[in-house]
Design a protein around this motif. Structure first.
Motif, PDB file in Angstrom:
ATOM      1  N   LEU A  14       0.839  -1.202   0.000  1.00  0.00           N
ATOM      2  CA  LEU A  14       0.000   0.000   0.000  1.00  0.00           C
ATOM      3  C   LEU A  14       0.872   1.250   0.000  1.00  0.00           C
ATOM      4  CD1 LEU A  14      -2.907  -0.770   2.508  1.00  0.00           C
ATOM      5  CD2 LEU A  14      -3.084  -0.414   0.045  1.00  0.00           C
ATOM      6  N   GLY A  16       0.904   5.140   0.333  1.00  0.00           N
ATOM      7  CA  GLY A  16      -0.045   6.069   0.930  1.00  0.00           C
ATOM      8  C   GLY A  16       0.565   7.417   1.245  1.00  0.00           C
ATOM      9  N   ALA A  78      -3.622   4.073   0.537  1.00  0.00           N
ATOM     10  CA  ALA A  78      -3.882   4.227   1.972  1.00  0.00           C
ATOM     11  C   ALA A  78      -3.693   5.685   2.365  1.00  0.00           C
ATOM     12  CB  ALA A  78      -2.950   3.338   2.785  1.00  0.00           C
ATOM     13  N   ARG A  80      -3.204   7.841   6.001  1.00  0.00           N
ATOM     14  CA  ARG A  80      -3.103   7.909   7.456  1.00  0.00           C
ATOM     15  C   ARG A  80      -3.437   9.330   7.895  1.00  0.00           C
ATOM     16  NH1 ARG A  80       0.701   8.505  11.974  1.00  0.00           N
ATOM     17  NH2 ARG A  80       2.422   9.171  10.657  1.00  0.00           N
ATOM     18  N   ALA A 117      -7.585   2.782   1.786  1.00  0.00           N
ATOM     19  CA  ALA A 117      -7.639   2.206   3.127  1.00  0.00           C
ATOM     20  C   ALA A 117      -7.460   3.291   4.187  1.00  0.00           C
ATOM     21  CB  ALA A 117      -6.560   1.141   3.280  1.00  0.00           C
ATOM     22  N   ILE A 119      -6.258   4.646   7.560  1.00  0.00           N
ATOM     23  CA  ILE A 119      -5.366   4.332   8.674  1.00  0.00           C
ATOM     24  C   ILE A 119      -5.501   5.477   9.666  1.00  0.00           C
ATOM     25  CG2 ILE A 119      -2.976   3.944   9.371  1.00  0.00           C
ATOM     26  CD1 ILE A 119      -2.486   2.711   6.627  1.00  0.00           C
ATOM     27  N   HIS A 162      -8.716   0.384   8.581  1.00  0.00           N
ATOM     28  CA  HIS A 162      -7.752  -0.635   8.146  1.00  0.00           C
ATOM     29  C   HIS A 162      -6.704  -0.916   9.225  1.00  0.00           C
ATOM     30  CE1 HIS A 162      -5.556  -2.992   5.182  1.00  0.00           C
ATOM     31  NE2 HIS A 162      -4.458  -2.335   5.471  1.00  0.00           N
TER      32      HIS A 162
END
Length: 350
Positions: A14, A16, A78, A80, A117, A119, A162
């Motif tokens: 992933l 991100g 992803a 975050r 995803a 995070i 995730h």
């Protein structure tokens, strides 16, 4: 590139990107959000460059939908992001702000709809100011307040997240916030900083437990540490090797030790003994801090070069983490950080 030098990432890797709530959201007085330590710190004259604050920042609070479109356009797998604790619990504990939960629910659902995803980072430095006024991370009760905050998020978002990241760079929260004072809340108290180290570790473990109690053992829990690569100016020098050991203990072992091994490095405890007796570590704490970790986040910036020096002559923060008044490197006053050759960033890092 020759074939023997090539390194391929696996198909399910992933790629991100990441942000922090206070650095992007703005909307500090909207949606029921309470004040954080960074609101107070940034509004204190002389604390930030040019008096800058996060009052508006990137205006993500209003632009979140188009920001998520930009993430989709970039093709990341992803994202975050951090949740603003005072946007969920304006006073740090007690009554939950539904408007705040709904804001992050839109972000999580928007990410999932775009195939990205989520995070989620529970803490990226914006402690509710009300908790700081009760002692902040130097107070044991903050760790338990954090666990309840984690439980609220886990209960609401459950399996839509995730990976659950408890803390981002607790090194900064403890040492820069409570020892050198160059981050919020701006305190310069070595004993408080060491207590903050432990209470952040404890908060990580308590939060991991709360998340799994709400979601189940399948919940993926992480922490993100800014780990230091420390090099000796003269690897043949016993004094320089000792300097490396001390900085590694403060920077890395203070968190990896309790989180992975259930113990603090002996060198850490001995070198900081003039500042505290570590009585803030209670029986059973180190079982809690050693919660199962599914992902270890590593934030890596640059190496540091150290050598031994006369006590009191070093640890001034030549690595970009200190100031003229106080050092984040508690007990390492016999360690000197050396400038390194080559091109440097504006932070002074290679």
């Amino acid at each position: 590139m020759s074939t023997d030098m090539r390194r391929d990432f696996p198909a399910d890797f992933l790629w991100g990107t990441a942000t922090a709530a206070y650095q992007i959201e703005g909307g500090v007085n909207e949606g029921g959000r309470g004040p954080s330590i960074w609101d107070v710190y940034s509004h204190t004259p002389g604390r930030t460059l040019g008096g800058d604050t996060g009052d508006i920042a990137c205006d993500h609070y209003h632009r979140w939908d188009s920001d998520l479109d930009e993430l989709e356009r970039l093709g990341v797998g992803a994202y975050r992001f951090s949740v603003s604790w005072p946007r969920i619990l304006p006073s740090g504990r007690g009554e939950v702000n539904e408007e705040g939960l709904a804001f992050y629910e839109r972000i999580i659902d928007g990410l999932r709809a775009r195939g990205i995803a989520p995070i989620l980072t529970l803490y990226h430095w914006d402690l509710p100011q009300a908790l700081e006024e009760e002692g902040g991370w130097a107070s044991r009760s903050t760790a338990f307040a954090f666990a309840e905050y984690a439980r609220i998020l886990a209960r609401r978002f459950a399996d839509r997240v995730h990976v659950w990241t408890t803390l981002n760079e607790p090194w900064c929260s403890a040492y820069l916030g409570y020892a050198s004072g160059v981050h919020a809340p701006g305190r310069q108290d070595p004993a408080a900083a060491l207590a903050a180290v432990h209470h952040l570790n404890l908060a990580h473990g308590l939060a991991a437990r709360a998340i799994r109690e709400e979601i189940g053992q399948e919940a993926r829990v992480s922490v993100t540490l800014n780990l230091h690569v420390v090099r000796a100016a003269d690897p043949a020098s016993a004094g320089d090797r000792r300097a490396v050991e001390q900085i590694e203990a403060l920077a890395n072992g203070a968190f990896l030790g309790p989180m992975l091994d259930g113990a603090y490095p002996e060198v850490l405890v001995s070198m900081t003994a003039p500042h505290c007796d570590w009585s803030f570590v209670h029986e059973g704490d180190l079982e809690v801090t050693r919660a199962r970790m599914d992902v270890l986040g590593v934030n890596y910036y640059s190496p540091v070069l150290v050598r031994a020096c006369e006590p009191g002559a070093g640890a001034s923060g030549a690595d970009g983490h200190g100031n003229s008044d106080a050092s984040p490197w508690i007990g390492a006053d016999g360690v000197e950080f050396l400038a390194q050759p080559g091109v440097h960033t504006d932070m002074g890092w290679p």
